[in-house]
Write a protein that holds these residues in place. Structure first.
Motif, PDB file in Angstrom:
ATOM      1  N   VAL A 353      51.156  42.818  44.298  1.00 40.40           N
ATOM      2  CA  VAL A 353      51.996  43.798  43.590  1.00 40.40           C
ATOM      3  C   VAL A 353      53.468  43.416  43.706  1.00 40.40           C
ATOM      4  CG1 VAL A 353      52.652  46.235  43.432  1.00 40.40           C
ATOM      5  CG2 VAL A 353      50.293  45.626  43.980  1.00 40.40           C
ATOM      6  N   GLU A 354      53.869  42.930  44.883  1.00 46.25           N
ATOM      7  CA  GLU A 354      55.275  42.546  45.073  1.00 46.25           C
ATOM      8  C   GLU A 354      55.664  41.391  44.144  1.00 46.25           C
ATOM      9  OE1 GLU A 354      56.048  43.878  49.717  1.00 46.25           O
ATOM     10  OE2 GLU A 354      55.348  41.857  49.291  1.00 46.25           O
ATOM     11  N   LEU A 355      54.763  40.447  43.933  1.00 46.86           N
ATOM     12  CA  LEU A 355      55.032  39.343  42.993  1.00 46.86           C
ATOM     13  C   LEU A 355      55.207  39.873  41.568  1.00 46.86           C
ATOM     14  CD1 LEU A 355      52.591  36.572  44.282  1.00 46.86           C
ATOM     15  CD2 LEU A 355      55.083  36.419  44.172  1.00 46.86           C
ATOM     16  N   VAL A 356      54.405  40.877  41.225  1.00 47.52           N
ATOM     17  CA  VAL A 356      54.539  41.505  39.902  1.00 47.52           C
ATOM     18  C   VAL A 356      55.928  42.110  39.757  1.00 47.52           C
ATOM     19  CG1 VAL A 356      53.730  43.408  38.454  1.00 47.52           C
ATOM     20  CG2 VAL A 356      52.082  41.955  39.627  1.00 47.52           C
ATOM     21  N   LEU A 357      56.378  42.824  40.793  1.00 48.67           N
ATOM     22  CA  LEU A 357      57.704  43.461  40.747  1.00 48.67           C
ATOM     23  C   LEU A 357      58.813  42.410  40.650  1.00 48.67           C
ATOM     24  CD1 LEU A 357      57.211  46.297  43.416  1.00 48.67           C
ATOM     25  CD2 LEU A 357      57.340  46.562  40.936  1.00 48.67           C
ATOM     26  N   MET A 358      58.642  41.280  41.349  1.00 50.08           N
ATOM     27  CA  MET A 358      59.645  40.203  41.274  1.00 50.08           C
ATOM     28  C   MET A 358      59.722  39.623  39.858  1.00 50.08           C
ATOM     29  SD  MET A 358      58.914  38.163  44.840  1.00 50.08           S
ATOM     30  CE  MET A 358      58.637  39.069  46.363  1.00 50.08           C
ATOM     31  N   LYS A 359      58.545  39.408  39.251  1.00 46.42           N
ATOM     32  CA  LYS A 359      58.513  38.895  37.878  1.00 46.42           C
ATOM     33  C   LYS A 359      59.184  39.868  36.909  1.00 46.42           C
ATOM     34  CE  LYS A 359      54.175  36.279  38.298  1.00 46.42           C
ATOM     35  NZ  LYS A 359      52.758  36.241  37.881  1.00 46.42           N
ATOM     36  N   LEU A 360      58.861  41.166  37.092  1.00 39.00           N
ATOM     37  CA  LEU A 360      59.422  42.182  36.202  1.00 39.00           C
ATOM     38  C   LEU A 360      60.939  42.282  36.364  1.00 39.00           C
ATOM     39  CD1 LEU A 360      56.756  45.035  36.641  1.00 39.00           C
ATOM     40  CD2 LEU A 360      57.046  43.538  34.670  1.00 39.00           C
ATOM     41  N   ALA A 361      61.422  42.105  37.605  1.00 40.04           N
ATOM     42  CA  ALA A 361      62.867  42.203  37.851  1.00 40.04           C
ATOM     43  C   ALA A 361      63.622  41.048  37.200  1.00 40.04           C
ATOM     44  CB  ALA A 361      63.132  42.234  39.352  1.00 40.04           C
ATOM     45  N   LYS A 362      62.950  39.931  36.988  1.00 44.71           N
ATOM     46  CA  LYS A 362      63.592  38.775  36.368  1.00 44.71           C
ATOM     47  C   LYS A 362      63.348  38.699  34.858  1.00 44.71           C
ATOM     48  CE  LYS A 362      65.819  37.176  39.794  1.00 44.71           C
ATOM     49  NZ  LYS A 362      67.302  37.275  39.722  1.00 44.71           N
ATOM     50  N   LEU A 363      62.606  39.645  34.342  1.00 45.44           N
ATOM     51  CA  LEU A 363      62.319  39.662  32.907  1.00 45.44           C
ATOM     52  C   LEU A 363      63.576  39.770  32.037  1.00 45.44           C
ATOM     53  CD1 LEU A 363      59.112  41.729  31.983  1.00 45.44           C
ATOM     54  CD2 LEU A 363      59.714  39.409  31.319  1.00 45.44           C
ATOM     55  N   PRO A 364      64.505  40.720  32.337  1.00 47.56           N
ATOM     56  CA  PRO A 364      65.705  40.831  31.491  1.00 47.56           C
ATOM     57  C   PRO A 364      66.475  39.517  31.388  1.00 47.56           C
ATOM     58  CG  PRO A 364      65.533  42.747  32.926  1.00 47.56           C
ATOM     59  CD  PRO A 364      64.491  41.773  33.383  1.00 47.56           C
ATOM     60  N   HIS A 365      66.577  38.810  32.532  1.00 52.04           N
ATOM     61  CA  HIS A 365      67.298  37.532  32.542  1.00 52.04           C
ATOM     62  C   HIS A 365      66.566  36.497  31.687  1.00 52.04           C
ATOM     63  CE1 HIS A 365      69.968  34.420  33.999  1.00 52.04           C
ATOM     64  NE2 HIS A 365      68.942  33.693  34.425  1.00 52.04           N
ATOM     65  N   ALA A 366      65.228  36.437  31.840  1.00 49.56           N
ATOM     66  CA  ALA A 366      64.424  35.478  31.072  1.00 49.56           C
ATOM     67  C   ALA A 366      64.511  35.773  29.577  1.00 49.56           C
ATOM     68  CB  ALA A 366      62.974  35.530  31.543  1.00 49.56           C
ATOM     69  N   ILE A 367      64.515  37.055  29.215  1.00 50.97           N
ATOM     70  CA  ILE A 367      64.594  37.451  27.805  1.00 50.97           C
ATOM     71  C   ILE A 367      65.950  37.060  27.218  1.00 50.97           C
ATOM     72  CG2 ILE A 367      64.689  39.449  26.260  1.00 50.97           C
ATOM     73  CD1 ILE A 367      62.574  40.761  28.135  1.00 50.97           C
ATOM     74  N   ASN A 368      67.010  37.260  28.000  1.00 50.66           N
ATOM     75  CA  ASN A 368      68.359  36.886  27.547  1.00 50.66           C
ATOM     76  C   ASN A 368      68.478  35.379  27.333  1.00 50.66           C
ATOM     77  OD1 ASN A 368      69.279  39.520  27.545  1.00 50.66           O
ATOM     78  ND2 ASN A 368      70.033  39.432  29.657  1.00 50.66           N
ATOM     79  N   LEU A 369      67.890  34.600  28.262  1.00 53.39           N
ATOM     80  CA  LEU A 369      67.931  33.134  28.120  1.00 53.39           C
ATOM     81  C   LEU A 369      67.170  32.684  26.873  1.00 53.39           C
ATOM     82  CD1 LEU A 369      67.398  31.848  31.795  1.00 53.39           C
ATOM     83  CD2 LEU A 369      69.470  31.689  30.412  1.00 53.39           C
ATOM     84  N   ALA A 370      66.016  33.313  26.635  1.00 47.47           N
ATOM     85  CA  ALA A 370      65.208  32.959  25.464  1.00 47.47           C
ATOM     86  C   ALA A 370      65.953  33.298  24.175  1.00 47.47           C
ATOM     87  CB  ALA A 370      63.868  33.702  25.516  1.00 47.47           C
ATOM     88  N   ALA A 371      66.647  34.446  24.182  1.00 51.41           N
ATOM     89  CA  ALA A 371      67.407  34.861  22.998  1.00 51.41           C
ATOM     90  C   ALA A 371      68.571  33.909  22.754  1.00 51.41           C
ATOM     91  CB  ALA A 371      67.916  36.295  23.178  1.00 51.41           C
ATOM     92  N   LEU A 372      69.218  33.463  23.843  1.00 52.10           N
ATOM     93  CA  LEU A 372      70.359  32.525  23.722  1.00 52.10           C
ATOM     94  C   LEU A 372      69.882  31.175  23.195  1.00 52.10           C
ATOM     95  CD1 LEU A 372      73.378  32.200  24.359  1.00 52.10           C
ATOM     96  CD2 LEU A 372      72.744  31.350  26.616  1.00 52.10           C
ATOM     97  N   ALA A 373      68.751  30.692  23.717  1.00 55.35           N
ATOM     98  CA  ALA A 373      68.215  29.405  23.250  1.00 55.35           C
ATOM     99  C   ALA A 373      67.826  29.491  21.776  1.00 55.35           C
ATOM    100  CB  ALA A 373      66.985  29.024  24.095  1.00 55.35           C
ATOM    101  N   ASP A 374      67.297  30.636  21.375  1.00 57.62           N
ATOM    102  CA  ASP A 374      66.877  30.826  19.984  1.00 57.62           C
ATOM    103  C   ASP A 374      68.078  30.830  19.047  1.00 57.62           C
ATOM    104  OD1 ASP A 374      64.805  31.350  18.033  1.00 57.62           O
ATOM    105  OD2 ASP A 374      65.625  33.364  17.869  1.00 57.62           O
ATOM    106  N   SER A 375      69.166  31.481  19.497  1.00 60.04           N
ATOM    107  CA  SER A 375      70.377  31.537  18.659  1.00 60.04           C
ATOM    108  C   SER A 375      71.011  30.165  18.522  1.00 60.04           C
ATOM    109  CB  SER A 375      71.380  32.537  19.259  1.00 60.04           C
ATOM    110  OG  SER A 375      71.786  32.108  20.558  1.00 60.04           O
ATOM    111  N   LYS A 376      70.932  29.327  19.578  1.00 62.93           N
ATOM    112  CA  LYS A 376      71.499  27.964  19.512  1.00 62.93           C
ATOM    113  C   LYS A 376      70.709  27.091  18.531  1.00 62.93           C
ATOM    114  CE  LYS A 376      73.670  27.654  24.070  1.00 62.93           C
ATOM    115  NZ  LYS A 376      73.630  26.997  25.401  1.00 62.93           N
ATOM    116  N   LYS A 377      69.383  27.287  18.511  1.00 71.09           N
ATOM    117  CA  LYS A 377      68.536  26.528  17.590  1.00 71.09           C
ATOM    118  C   LYS A 377      68.887  26.859  16.138  1.00 71.09           C
ATOM    119  CE  LYS A 377      64.387  25.803  20.392  1.00 71.09           C
ATOM    120  NZ  LYS A 377      62.953  26.174  20.565  1.00 71.09           N
ATOM    121  N   LYS A 378      69.115  28.150  15.889  1.00 67.43           N
ATOM    122  CA  LYS A 378      69.435  28.596  14.534  1.00 67.43           C
ATOM    123  C   LYS A 378      70.812  28.103  14.103  1.00 67.43           C
ATOM    124  CE  LYS A 378      66.511  32.689  14.563  1.00 67.43           C
ATOM    125  NZ  LYS A 378      66.451  34.166  14.563  1.00 67.43           N
ATOM    126  N   ALA A 379      71.720  27.982  15.125  1.00 71.94           N
ATOM    127  CA  ALA A 379      73.050  27.491  14.817  1.00 71.94           C
ATOM    128  C   ALA A 379      73.002  26.022  14.461  1.00 71.94           C
ATOM    129  CB  ALA A 379      73.967  27.743  15.998  1.00 71.94           C
TER     130      ALA A 379
END
Length: 379
Positions: A353-379
């Motif tokens: 369960v603790e590993l699940v919570l760690m993954k969830l806590a890092k989700l916002p950061h991972a989502i932001n990185l994915a969005a940034l990489a996607d915007s660079k590709k489109k640029a």
């Protein structure tokens, strides 16, 4: 000292209009009585505690009522109704198939069916838990069920329709009872609380209703338990979650806030506090998934009505949903679902369960990185 009567018996419906959450059943039965389209055999199917036996008894009383109302309801005043209400009616016979399931008992029943009622129009035979009858007993019952005397009506009730022989099913008019909605149960509990002079919190009644899983009888038993526990004629949310050992939804709001803030330490501390209170890690995981689901429901104004909580709690969900991106909720639901399936096979379930919570806590950061990489590709 006055004998205590449990709420499930004290407030058992005595007519069709007081049956909770089964309008499709009660309306059909009343119309059948008014229009004189009464079948010779009925099969009432559905989960426990939803009103099968109650409706069977009401139907038995109503068809023998001497002064039936135009609406199809029993008058509750004639000699037949009074005899039924005092459990002294000779026209209604109840049989528990769980303990009377042999072919000899059914043969005795078939013998009794031949005799006309001494008073009234119908003799009604209510057979509860009919799926418990043996195959031989079912076969002995077939001919009588198909062609009973005009004065005989059979009402069979079961929680396991699939166990009944197709030859029996084909001879009955089948009524499927629904699980009762949380809203209907909580409203009925509120009515009983007012009748008994008990103060209550709406959220406590909703929690009892949801814990009952669609069974009104279970809800009434839990309600009696909480009233006895409080000993002060008051049903509060805190006493209810304490007695039922339910995790307060406030923990899920705090956990989600910590995850959105990417605070692993705060999430782990909250989980540790939950474990110290004696709650199971699996229950926490399931509850957290449900919380994310409620937040997802709140993302659209059209689906907010799916939330079966009080207005105050609904406001909290709506506020937190505004802070949680859809991408976060979808990913979190997927992670929790995978963790739920793998929980029992894990050797270290706390760490799982603790590993699940760690993954969830890092989700916002991972989502932001994915969005940034996607915007660079489109640029």
């Amino acid at each position: 000292m006055e004998n205590f009567v449990v709420s499930a018996r004290k407030y058992r419906p005595s007519d069709f209009k007081s049956v909770v959450g089964q309008n499709h059943i009660t309306t059909t039965l009343k119309n059948a009585i008014v229009n004189n389209h009464l079948a010779q055999a009925f099969l009432f199917c559905g989960p426990r505690g939803v009103g099968k036996t109650t409706c069977a008894r009401i139907l038995a009383k109503t068809i023998n009522c001497e002064s039936r109302l135009e609406s199809g309801e029993a008058c509750n005043a004639c000699s037949s109704c009074e005899a039924f209400n005092s459990s002294s009616s000779f026209n209604v016979h109840e049989l528990d198939a769980a303990s009377n399931n042999t072919v000899d008992e059914i043969r005795n029943l078939v013998e009794q069916v031949r005799y006309v009622p001494q008073k009234g129009k119908y003799k009604v035979y209510i057979i509860d838990e009919v799926h418990m009858l043996s195959t031989a007993a079912f076969n002995a019952f077939l001919k009588t069920l198909e062609e009973p005397p005009k004065h005989a009506v059979f009402i069979l009730a079961t929680t396991e329709k699939h166990k009944i022989l197709p030859t029996i099913l084909s001879r009955c008019q089948i009524f499927d009872f629904n699980r009762i909605q949380v809203q209907d149960i909580s409203q009925h509990l509120a009515y009983i609380a007012k009748e008994e002079g008990i103060n209550y919190e709406d959220e406590a009644l909703r929690l009892i209703a949801s814990k009952a899983d669609g069974a009104l009888r279970d809800a009434l038993s839990i309600f009696d338990l909480i009233v006895t526990f409080s000993a002060g004629n008051k049903v509060t949310y805190q006493e209810t979650i304490g007695n039922l050992h339910v995790l307060d939804y406030d923990y899920y709001f705090k956990t989600t806030e910590a995850l959105l803030d990417e605070s692993i330490s705060q999430a782990l501390l909250i989980f540790d506090e939950i474990l110290k209170k004696g709650f199971d890690g699996h229950d926490f995981l399931v509850g957290l998934s449900e919380h994310f689901r409620e937040l997802m429901v709140c993302k659209d104004a059209d689906t907010v009505e799916l939330l079966q909580v009080s207005e105050a709690v609904k406001s909290r969900y709506t506020t937190q949903a505004a802070k949680a991106p859809v991408s976060f909720l979808l990913s979190a639901l997927n992670i929790c679902n995978q963790a739920d399936m793998a929980y029992k096979s894990s050797k270290n379930q706390r760490l799982h369960v603790e590993l699940v919570l760690m993954k969830l806590a890092k989700l916002p950061h991972a989502i932001n990185l994915a969005a940034l990489a996607d915007s660079k590709k489109k640029a």
